[in-house]
Design a protein around this motif. Structure first.
Motif, PDB file in Angstrom:
ATOM      1  N   ARG A  72     -64.609 -21.485 -76.433  1.00  0.00           N
ATOM      2  CA  ARG A  72     -63.135 -21.901 -76.640  1.00  0.00           C
ATOM      3  C   ARG A  72     -63.101 -21.797 -78.426  1.00  0.00           C
ATOM      4  NH1 ARG A  72     -59.671 -22.346 -72.833  1.00  0.00           N
ATOM      5  NH2 ARG A  72     -60.654 -22.901 -70.886  1.00  0.00           N
ATOM      6  N   LEU A  73     -61.784 -21.478 -78.718  1.00  0.00           N
ATOM      7  CA  LEU A  73     -61.537 -21.257 -80.027  1.00  0.00           C
ATOM      8  C   LEU A  73     -60.379 -22.143 -80.322  1.00  0.00           C
ATOM      9  CD1 LEU A  73     -61.271 -17.311 -79.887  1.00  0.00           C
ATOM     10  CD2 LEU A  73     -63.188 -18.841 -81.010  1.00  0.00           C
ATOM     11  N   ALA A  74     -60.341 -22.554 -81.713  1.00  0.00           N
ATOM     12  CA  ALA A  74     -59.340 -23.478 -82.173  1.00  0.00           C
ATOM     13  C   ALA A  74     -59.163 -23.502 -83.591  1.00  0.00           C
ATOM     14  CB  ALA A  74     -59.809 -24.857 -81.662  1.00  0.00           C
ATOM     15  N   LEU A  75     -58.041 -23.300 -84.055  1.00  0.00           N
ATOM     16  CA  LEU A  75     -57.717 -23.327 -85.699  1.00  0.00           C
ATOM     17  C   LEU A  75     -58.088 -24.611 -86.099  1.00  0.00           C
ATOM     18  CD1 LEU A  75     -54.265 -21.640 -85.914  1.00  0.00           C
ATOM     19  CD2 LEU A  75     -56.576 -20.584 -86.401  1.00  0.00           C
ATOM     20  N   THR A  76     -58.652 -24.676 -87.338  1.00  0.00           N
ATOM     21  CA  THR A  76     -58.908 -25.798 -88.237  1.00  0.00           C
ATOM     22  C   THR A  76     -57.714 -26.171 -88.817  1.00  0.00           C
ATOM     23  OG1 THR A  76     -59.904 -24.579 -90.031  1.00  0.00           O
ATOM     24  CG2 THR A  76     -61.484 -25.042 -88.377  1.00  0.00           C
ATOM     25  N   ASP A  77     -57.854 -27.399 -89.481  1.00  0.00           N
ATOM     26  CA  ASP A  77     -56.697 -27.786 -90.366  1.00  0.00           C
ATOM     27  C   ASP A  77     -56.252 -26.588 -91.376  1.00  0.00           C
ATOM     28  OD1 ASP A  77     -56.364 -30.088 -89.297  1.00  0.00           O
ATOM     29  OD2 ASP A  77     -57.534 -31.253 -90.523  1.00  0.00           O
ATOM     30  N   ALA A  78     -57.372 -25.952 -92.024  1.00  0.00           N
ATOM     31  CA  ALA A  78     -57.119 -24.692 -93.015  1.00  0.00           C
ATOM     32  C   ALA A  78     -56.580 -23.695 -92.317  1.00  0.00           C
ATOM     33  CB  ALA A  78     -58.638 -24.710 -93.705  1.00  0.00           C
ATOM     34  N   GLY A  79     -56.992 -23.536 -90.861  1.00  0.00           N
ATOM     35  CA  GLY A  79     -56.405 -22.279 -90.378  1.00  0.00           C
ATOM     36  C   GLY A  79     -55.187 -22.546 -89.927  1.00  0.00           C
ATOM     37  N   ARG A  80     -54.636 -23.662 -89.742  1.00  0.00           N
ATOM     38  CA  ARG A  80     -53.210 -23.980 -89.150  1.00  0.00           C
ATOM     39  C   ARG A  80     -52.353 -23.949 -90.449  1.00  0.00           C
ATOM     40  NH1 ARG A  80     -55.942 -27.299 -85.658  1.00  0.00           N
ATOM     41  NH2 ARG A  80     -56.060 -29.021 -86.817  1.00  0.00           N
ATOM     42  N   THR A  81     -52.923 -24.398 -91.664  1.00  0.00           N
ATOM     43  CA  THR A  81     -52.221 -24.257 -92.860  1.00  0.00           C
ATOM     44  C   THR A  81     -52.077 -22.702 -93.335  1.00  0.00           C
ATOM     45  OG1 THR A  81     -53.072 -26.197 -93.718  1.00  0.00           O
ATOM     46  CG2 THR A  81     -52.372 -24.740 -95.302  1.00  0.00           C
ATOM     47  N   LEU A  82     -52.967 -21.955 -92.897  1.00  0.00           N
ATOM     48  CA  LEU A  82     -52.746 -20.307 -93.202  1.00  0.00           C
ATOM     49  C   LEU A  82     -52.018 -19.768 -92.257  1.00  0.00           C
ATOM     50  CD1 LEU A  82     -53.756 -18.194 -94.740  1.00  0.00           C
ATOM     51  CD2 LEU A  82     -55.824 -17.998 -93.176  1.00  0.00           C
ATOM     52  N   ALA A  83     -51.803 -20.206 -91.038  1.00  0.00           N
ATOM     53  CA  ALA A  83     -50.898 -19.578 -90.053  1.00  0.00           C
ATOM     54  C   ALA A  83     -49.309 -20.071 -90.442  1.00  0.00           C
ATOM     55  CB  ALA A  83     -51.198 -20.202 -88.697  1.00  0.00           C
ATOM     56  N   VAL A  84     -49.309 -21.297 -91.096  1.00  0.00           N
ATOM     57  CA  VAL A  84     -47.788 -21.461 -91.519  1.00  0.00           C
ATOM     58  C   VAL A  84     -47.694 -20.549 -92.473  1.00  0.00           C
ATOM     59  CG1 VAL A  84     -46.349 -23.481 -92.729  1.00  0.00           C
ATOM     60  CG2 VAL A  84     -47.993 -23.980 -90.723  1.00  0.00           C
ATOM     61  N   GLU A  85     -48.373 -20.377 -93.487  1.00  0.00           N
ATOM     62  CA  GLU A  85     -48.292 -19.437 -94.557  1.00  0.00           C
ATOM     63  C   GLU A  85     -47.961 -17.958 -94.080  1.00  0.00           C
ATOM     64  OE1 GLU A  85     -51.245 -19.668 -97.551  1.00  0.00           O
ATOM     65  OE2 GLU A  85     -51.173 -21.835 -97.784  1.00  0.00           O
ATOM     66  N   ALA A  86     -48.599 -17.763 -92.973  1.00  0.00           N
ATOM     67  CA  ALA A  86     -48.218 -16.284 -92.459  1.00  0.00           C
ATOM     68  C   ALA A  86     -47.155 -16.160 -91.770  1.00  0.00           C
ATOM     69  CB  ALA A  86     -49.980 -16.092 -91.732  1.00  0.00           C
ATOM     70  N   ALA A  87     -46.571 -17.332 -91.328  1.00  0.00           N
ATOM     71  CA  ALA A  87     -45.440 -17.146 -90.517  1.00  0.00           C
ATOM     72  C   ALA A  87     -44.387 -16.256 -91.118  1.00  0.00           C
ATOM     73  CB  ALA A  87     -44.758 -18.493 -90.064  1.00  0.00           C
ATOM     74  N   ALA A  88     -44.510 -16.071 -92.488  1.00  0.00           N
ATOM     75  CA  ALA A  88     -43.082 -15.356 -92.970  1.00  0.00           C
ATOM     76  C   ALA A  88     -43.718 -13.809 -92.873  1.00  0.00           C
ATOM     77  CB  ALA A  88     -43.163 -15.693 -94.642  1.00  0.00           C
TER      78      ALA A  88
END
Length: 143
Positions: A92-108
Motif C-alpha cells: 500500500r502507498l500513502a503520502l507523507t506530510d511532505a507529500g501532502r504538502t507538495l500535492a497542495v502546491e501542485a494543485a495549481a
C-alpha cells in the motif's frame, strides 16, 4: 498512397505528447517533480492508500516502470510503502506530510497547464474524453 507524417493521426498524437511534456516541465520543475512523479502524486492525493498494483493500473504503468519511481519518491520523503495488513503480498502507498504538502502546491498545475493550451474548459474535457476512448480501444486497461 503514402501519407506524410503531418497527415497521420499517430504523428499528431506523438508530437502533441511531446508538447504536453514540454509545457509541464516549467510548471513542475520549481516543485522538484518530474511528470511521472506528478502523476503518482496526483493519484495518491485523489486516492489515499491504493496498492501498487491499483496505482499501476490507474496510471497504466507496468511495475518495472512504477517500482523505481516509487522508490525515488519514498527516498525523497513524499510517500511510504507498507505491506497490506490483510494481504502481505500487496504493498500500500500513502503520502507523507511532505507529500501532502507538495500535492497542495501542485494543485495549481492543472489550471496553469489549461491556460497554456488556450482551450476552453469544455474543449479540454471533450479532448480528454476522446483521447480516453481512443486509448481504451487501442489498449484496454488490465483487469
Amino acid at each position: 498512397m503514402t501519407l506524410a507524417p503531418s497527415d497521420m493521426l499517430c504523428f499528431a498524437l506523438h508530437s502533441a505528447a511531446h508538447a504536453v511534456h514540454a509545457a509541464y516541465a516549467p510548471l513542475l520543475t520549481p516543485l522538484g517533480l518530474t511528470y511521472p512523479q506528478y502523476l503518482v502524486l496526483s493519484a495518491l492525493a485523489a486516492n489515499d492508500r491504493p496498492t501498487v498494483g491499483d496505482l499501476g493500473a490507474d496510471l497504466r504503468l507496468d511495475s518495472n516502470t512504477l517500482t523505481p519511481l516509487l522508490k525515488r519518491m519514498e527516498g525523497a520523503g513524499w510517500l511510504t510503502r507498507s505491506r497490506d495488513s490483510q494481504d502481505d503480498r500487496k504493498v500500500r502507498l500513502a503520502l507523507t506530510d511532505a507529500g501532502r504538502t507538495l500535492a497542495v502546491e501542485a494543485a495549481a498545475v492543472p489550471r496553469a497547464f489549461a491556460a497554456k493550451t488556450g482551450l476552453e474548459p469544455s474543449q479540454i474535457a471533450d479532448l480528454r474524453d476522446i483521447l480516453a476512448v481512443l486509448r481504451d480501444r487501442l489498449k484496454p486497461a488490465k483487469p
